[in-house]
Design an enzyme around this catalytic site. Structure first.
Site, PDB file in Angstrom:
ATOM      1  N   LYS A  22      -4.982 -34.297 -17.041  1.00 18.43           N
ATOM      2  CA  LYS A  22      -4.942 -35.417 -16.276  1.00 18.43           C
ATOM      3  C   LYS A  22      -6.147 -35.770 -15.363  1.00 18.43           C
ATOM      4  CE  LYS A  22      -3.352 -34.480 -11.775  1.00 18.43           C
ATOM      5  NZ  LYS A  22      -4.220 -35.036 -10.693  1.00 18.43           N
ATOM      6  N   ASN A  23      -6.874 -34.613 -14.949  1.00 18.71           N
ATOM      7  CA  ASN A  23      -8.201 -34.858 -14.317  1.00 18.71           C
ATOM      8  C   ASN A  23      -9.158 -35.087 -15.176  1.00 18.71           C
ATOM      9  OD1 ASN A  23      -6.455 -34.501 -12.211  1.00 18.71           O
ATOM     10  ND2 ASN A  23      -7.258 -32.531 -11.556  1.00 18.71           N
ATOM     11  N   ARG A  94      -5.292 -40.981  -5.392  1.00 19.25           N
ATOM     12  CA  ARG A  94      -6.396 -41.107  -4.747  1.00 19.25           C
ATOM     13  C   ARG A  94      -7.693 -41.317  -5.847  1.00 19.25           C
ATOM     14  NH1 ARG A  94     -10.171 -38.809  -1.408  1.00 19.25           N
ATOM     15  NH2 ARG A  94     -11.958 -37.628  -2.442  1.00 19.25           N
ATOM     16  N   CYS A 118      -4.436 -36.556   2.822  1.00 20.86           N
ATOM     17  CA  CYS A 118      -3.379 -36.254   2.065  1.00 20.86           C
ATOM     18  C   CYS A 118      -3.042 -35.011   2.390  1.00 20.86           C
ATOM     19  CB  CYS A 118      -3.606 -36.329   0.508  1.00 20.86           C
ATOM     20  SG  CYS A 118      -4.537 -34.936  -0.135  1.00 20.86           S
ATOM     21  N   ARG A 123      -9.952 -35.523   2.817  1.00 23.00           N
ATOM     22  CA  ARG A 123     -10.374 -36.025   1.526  1.00 23.00           C
ATOM     23  C   ARG A 123     -11.432 -37.264   1.725  1.00 23.00           C
ATOM     24  NH1 ARG A 123      -6.446 -34.654  -2.663  1.00 23.00           N
ATOM     25  NH2 ARG A 123      -8.233 -35.072  -3.764  1.00 23.00           N
ATOM     26  N   PRO A 124     -12.491 -37.031   2.324  1.00 22.93           N
ATOM     27  CA  PRO A 124     -13.501 -38.026   2.636  1.00 22.93           C
ATOM     28  C   PRO A 124     -14.200 -38.383   1.346  1.00 22.93           C
ATOM     29  CG  PRO A 124     -14.469 -36.044   3.408  1.00 22.93           C
ATOM     30  CD  PRO A 124     -12.867 -35.745   2.971  1.00 22.93           C
ATOM     31  N   ILE A 125     -14.902 -39.699   1.310  1.00 20.19           N
ATOM     32  CA  ILE A 125     -15.631 -39.987   0.245  1.00 20.19           C
ATOM     33  C   ILE A 125     -17.103 -40.225   0.691  1.00 20.19           C
ATOM     34  CG2 ILE A 125     -13.748 -41.202  -1.047  1.00 20.19           C
ATOM     35  CD1 ILE A 125     -14.652 -43.905  -0.178  1.00 20.19           C
ATOM     36  N   ASP A 126     -17.666 -39.590   1.706  1.00 21.28           N
ATOM     37  CA  ASP A 126     -18.920 -39.670   2.072  1.00 21.28           C
ATOM     38  C   ASP A 126     -20.128 -39.382   0.970  1.00 21.28           C
ATOM     39  OD1 ASP A 126     -17.846 -37.356   2.763  1.00 21.28           O
ATOM     40  OD2 ASP A 126     -19.927 -36.622   3.206  1.00 21.28           O
ATOM     41  N   LEU A 127     -19.676 -38.431   0.106  1.00 20.53           N
ATOM     42  CA  LEU A 127     -20.722 -38.220  -0.912  1.00 20.53           C
ATOM     43  C   LEU A 127     -20.675 -39.065  -2.046  1.00 20.53           C
ATOM     44  CD1 LEU A 127     -19.817 -34.204  -1.073  1.00 20.53           C
ATOM     45  CD2 LEU A 127     -21.748 -35.503   0.184  1.00 20.53           C
ATOM     46  N   ASP A 307      -6.753 -25.532  -7.517  1.00 20.23           N
ATOM     47  CA  ASP A 307      -5.588 -26.408  -8.089  1.00 20.23           C
ATOM     48  C   ASP A 307      -4.561 -25.069  -8.614  1.00 20.23           C
ATOM     49  OD1 ASP A 307      -6.825 -29.427  -9.289  1.00 20.23           O
ATOM     50  OD2 ASP A 307      -6.333 -28.739  -7.256  1.00 20.23           O
ATOM     51  N   ARG A 399       4.086 -36.696 -11.323  1.00 19.57           N
ATOM     52  CA  ARG A 399       2.874 -37.271 -11.484  1.00 19.57           C
ATOM     53  C   ARG A 399       1.758 -36.578 -12.507  1.00 19.57           C
ATOM     54  NH1 ARG A 399      -0.353 -37.414  -5.916  1.00 19.57           N
ATOM     55  NH2 ARG A 399      -2.033 -38.188  -7.418  1.00 19.57           N
TER      56      ARG A 399
HETATM   57  C1  EPZ Z   1     -10.721 -33.269  -7.917  1.00 20.82           C
HETATM   58  O1  EPZ Z   1     -10.212 -34.007  -6.494  1.00 20.82           O
HETATM   59  C2  EPZ Z   1      -9.095 -33.111  -8.519  1.00 20.82           C
HETATM   60  N1  EPZ Z   1      -8.614 -34.391  -8.779  1.00 20.82           N
HETATM   61  C3  EPZ Z   1      -8.380 -32.176  -7.658  1.00 20.82           C
HETATM   62  O2  EPZ Z   1      -7.149 -32.073  -8.167  1.00 20.82           O
HETATM   63  C4  EPZ Z   1      -8.926 -30.891  -7.200  1.00 20.82           C
HETATM   64  O3  EPZ Z   1      -8.448 -30.262  -6.357  1.00 20.82           O
HETATM   65  C5  EPZ Z   1     -10.618 -31.162  -6.678  1.00 20.82           C
HETATM   66  O4  EPZ Z   1     -11.257 -32.076  -7.389  1.00 20.82           O
HETATM   67  C6  EPZ Z   1     -11.307 -29.971  -6.752  1.00 20.82           C
HETATM   68  O5  EPZ Z   1     -11.393 -29.142  -7.696  1.00 20.82           O
HETATM   69  C7  EPZ Z   1      -9.076 -35.278  -9.767  1.00 20.82           C
HETATM   70  O6  EPZ Z   1      -9.810 -34.768 -10.478  1.00 20.82           O
HETATM   71  C8  EPZ Z   1      -8.110 -36.584 -10.046  1.00 20.82           C
HETATM   72  P1  EPZ Z   1     -13.439 -32.881  -4.695  1.00 20.82           P
HETATM   73  P2  EPZ Z   1     -11.651 -34.646  -5.582  1.00 20.82           P
HETATM   74  O7  EPZ Z   1     -14.098 -34.291  -4.464  1.00 20.82           O
HETATM   75  O8  EPZ Z   1     -12.463 -35.127  -6.713  1.00 20.82           O
HETATM   76  C9  EPZ Z   1     -14.753 -32.288  -0.189  1.00 20.82           C
HETATM   77  C10 EPZ Z   1      -4.665 -32.088  -8.524  1.00 20.82           C
HETATM   78  O9  EPZ Z   1      -3.775 -31.277  -8.146  1.00 20.82           O
HETATM   79  N2  EPZ Z   1     -15.530 -33.889  -0.174  1.00 20.82           N
HETATM   80  O10 EPZ Z   1     -14.194 -31.910  -5.511  1.00 20.82           O
HETATM   81  O11 EPZ Z   1     -11.233 -35.520  -4.683  1.00 20.82           O
HETATM   82  C11 EPZ Z   1     -13.254 -32.837   0.065  1.00 20.82           C
HETATM   83  O12 EPZ Z   1     -13.056 -32.736   1.245  1.00 20.82           O
HETATM   84  C12 EPZ Z   1      -6.040 -32.581  -7.476  1.00 20.82           C
HETATM   85  O13 EPZ Z   1      -4.965 -32.416  -9.780  1.00 20.82           O
HETATM   86  C13 EPZ Z   1     -16.171 -34.400   0.742  1.00 20.82           C
HETATM   87  O14 EPZ Z   1     -16.506 -33.757   1.935  1.00 20.82           O
HETATM   88  O15 EPZ Z   1     -12.029 -33.324  -5.117  1.00 20.82           O
HETATM   89  C14 EPZ Z   1     -12.882 -31.439  -0.376  1.00 20.82           C
HETATM   90  O16 EPZ Z   1     -12.993 -30.467   0.620  1.00 20.82           O
HETATM   91  C15 EPZ Z   1      -5.756 -32.104  -6.267  1.00 20.82           C
HETATM   92  N3  EPZ Z   1     -16.909 -35.622   0.491  1.00 20.82           N
HETATM   93  C16 EPZ Z   1     -13.912 -30.874  -1.388  1.00 20.82           C
HETATM   94  O17 EPZ Z   1     -15.019 -31.620  -1.290  1.00 20.82           O
HETATM   95  C17 EPZ Z   1     -16.859 -36.219  -0.509  1.00 20.82           C
HETATM   96  O18 EPZ Z   1     -17.291 -37.474  -0.506  1.00 20.82           O
HETATM   97  C18 EPZ Z   1     -13.424 -31.098  -2.782  1.00 20.82           C
HETATM   98  O19 EPZ Z   1     -13.205 -32.331  -3.159  1.00 20.82           O
HETATM   99  C19 EPZ Z   1     -15.795 -35.745  -1.523  1.00 20.82           C
HETATM  100  C20 EPZ Z   1     -15.315 -34.455  -1.321  1.00 20.82           C
END
Ligand code: EPZ
Length: 420
Positions: A22-23, A94, A118, A123-127, A307, A399
């Site tokens: 999926k990911n 997301r 969620c 889940r911010p998107i600042d990065l 996960d 999902r």
């Molecule tokens: C991906 O989510 C996966 N989803 C998630 O799987 C997985 O848990 C996660 O990576 C971590 O491995 C998909 O690939 C679709 P991140 P993503 O950005 O990209 C912080 C599942 O069950 N962060 O690596 O959203 C954030 O808050 C799902 O399949 C920022 O601070 O994860 C979190 O604490 C759940 N700023 C950490 O990074 C940002 O701009 C990890 O988030 C982005 C993230």
């Protein structure tokens, strides 16, 4: 709303075929927007999240064909007619925000609904936005949306404060058509990043270093279509490995990449489970040795995957001895603890740590699936519970796991899907 009713199934035995990831497929589907030529993706899992991504791509102007009988999705975006990931789709999934990089690269603009929080965290998107700005995009936030625009993306350097998977993916898909060289430092190293880079390079991109913490991208002027087979789902793999261990069964997993689940293998072996990498697949046995506790700390890849944390916690409630789990990735990924405690797990949370006393005979109960992986954990707990367990809100589970009930029941599980 539908629910699962699970009865104590005894040890699971048999073979299970792991589906495509999926990911991995979600960012790859978004990346198909980068070419006006068709892309065909194989080993596509039949999941609700894939359906949502198909809907989003169609709304942007893609011609999308879903052929789940043959596990194929074909995406042809001759012309982009819409530049928005709307709120209703982003709140549904997301990963919809992953169309931002490709939209910026191909059209110079994108309007994305800010994903709310969620169950597992803010889940911010600042990065993501920091990366787009490093490539020259102007970012404006208004009324719950982010508007990004740029005449022409210019290669740049970005350091990710956290090795975010989504931010790494979004920046990569923007940078492949930027003018000049881009470097992403402290990049995520997950296998899904490597799969995305392999797909982009097949389209004619020039990406080096995917899978390490530094990714270098030489921008090109256009990308052609490509065919790609996605990697197996390492979290589905881990989930079925736990199913074998928690039921004290013996299960052969097929279509597995052992390298992608090294931390789960290592931790299951520490608990006394037998894991063998055979020609025909990966054999996991929970019926050889007495199973004992271990400690888990979730980390970015190649560390123990967040996960897999809920599923492994369900398993640790049933082994001898006390275990400690530390969740370092998401700030609220213990929603399943209350549900496991309804089954008699007696888990205690101390800040980011969960203390699992172990040695429990879980008791069947009515529980809720609070998110995708927590839901899987509750089903795993139900397989060993005394008396029936009812898991509601199962749309979370459906999902992200293809043929979930069918695969488990083929192994001897007793799971019934009931429409309430
Ligand atoms: C991906 O989510 C996966 N989803 C998630 O799987 C997985 O848990 C996660 O990576 C971590 O491995 C998909 O690939 C679709 P991140 P993503 O950005 O990209 C912080 C599942 O069950 N962060 O690596 O959203 C954030 O808050 C799902 O399949 C920022 O601070 O994860 C979190 O604490 C759940 N700023 C950490 O990074 C940002 O701009 C990890 O988030 C982005 C993230």
């Amino acid at each position: 709303m539908a629910k699962f009713v699970i009865e104590n199934s005894g040890p699971l035995h048999g073979e299970v075929e792991i589906s495509g990831s999926k990911n991995a497929i979600l960012p790859i589907m978004a990346a198909a927007l980068l070419s006006e030529e068709p892309c065909e993706i194989s080993d596509a899992p039949a999941l609700r999240d894939v359906d949502v991504m198909c809907r989003l791509l169609r709304s942007i102007g893609s011609n999308v064909k879903e052929d789940y009988d043959n596990h194929k999705v074909t995406i042809h975006t001759g012309k982009i007619t819409e530049f928005e990931a709307p709120y209703d789709l982003v709140t549904l999934m997301r990963a919809s925000i992953l169309v931002t990089g490709p939209l910026l690269a191909r059209t110079g603009k994108a309007r994305i609904a800010l994903p709310g929080g969620c169950a597992i965290g803010d889940r911010p998107i600042d990065l993501h936005l920091k990366g787009f700005q490093a490539l020259g995009a102007e970012i404006e936030k208004s009324h719950g949306y982010v508007e990004a625009k740029v005449d022409k993306l210019i290669g740049g350097k970005v350091y990710l404060d956290f090795p975010s998977v989504g931010a790494t993916e979004n920046i990569m898909t923007a940078a492949v058509l930027a003018e000049g060289h881009t470097i992403i430092e402290n990049a995520a190293e997950e296998p899904e990043i490597v799969d995305l880079a392999n797909f982009l390079n097949k389209m004619g991109a020039k990406i080096k270093g995917a899978g390490t913490d530094t990714i270098r991208i030489e921008g090109v002027s256009r990308l052609h279509g490509a065919n790609h087979t996605v990697i197996p789902d390492r979290i589905e793999t881990g989930t079925f490995m736990i199913a074998a261990a928690i039921t004290r069964g013996s299960v052969l997993l097929k279509n597995v990449v052992p390298d992608h689940v090294k931390p789960v293998i290592a931790k299951l072996r520490e608990c006394g489970a037998v894991v063998e990498d055979l020609d025909e697949g990966m054999l996991v046995r929970g019926d050889v040795n007495p199973l004992i506790s271990t400690d888990i700390k979730t980390m970015p890849y190649p560390g123990f995957p967040t996960d897999m944390q809920p599923q492994f916690m369900a398993f640790l409630t049933t082994v001898q001895g006390c275990s400690i789990i530390v969740e370092t990735i998401f700030e609220n990924r213990y929603m399943h603890v209350g549900e496991l405690n309804r089954m008699g797990a007696d888990i205690k949370i101390e800040g980011r740590s969960a203390v699992i006393p172990g040695g429990k005979k879980l008791l069947g109960a009515q529980v809720i699936s609070t998110d995708l992986r927590a839901g899987a954990a509750m089903v795993l707990a139900g397989l060993t519970g005394e008396g029936p367990t009812e898991v509601s809100e199962i749309y979370h589970i459906e999902r992200g796991y293809e043929d979930f009930v069918k695969k488990f029941n083929r192994l001897g599980a007793k799971i019934y899907r009931v429409d309430e």
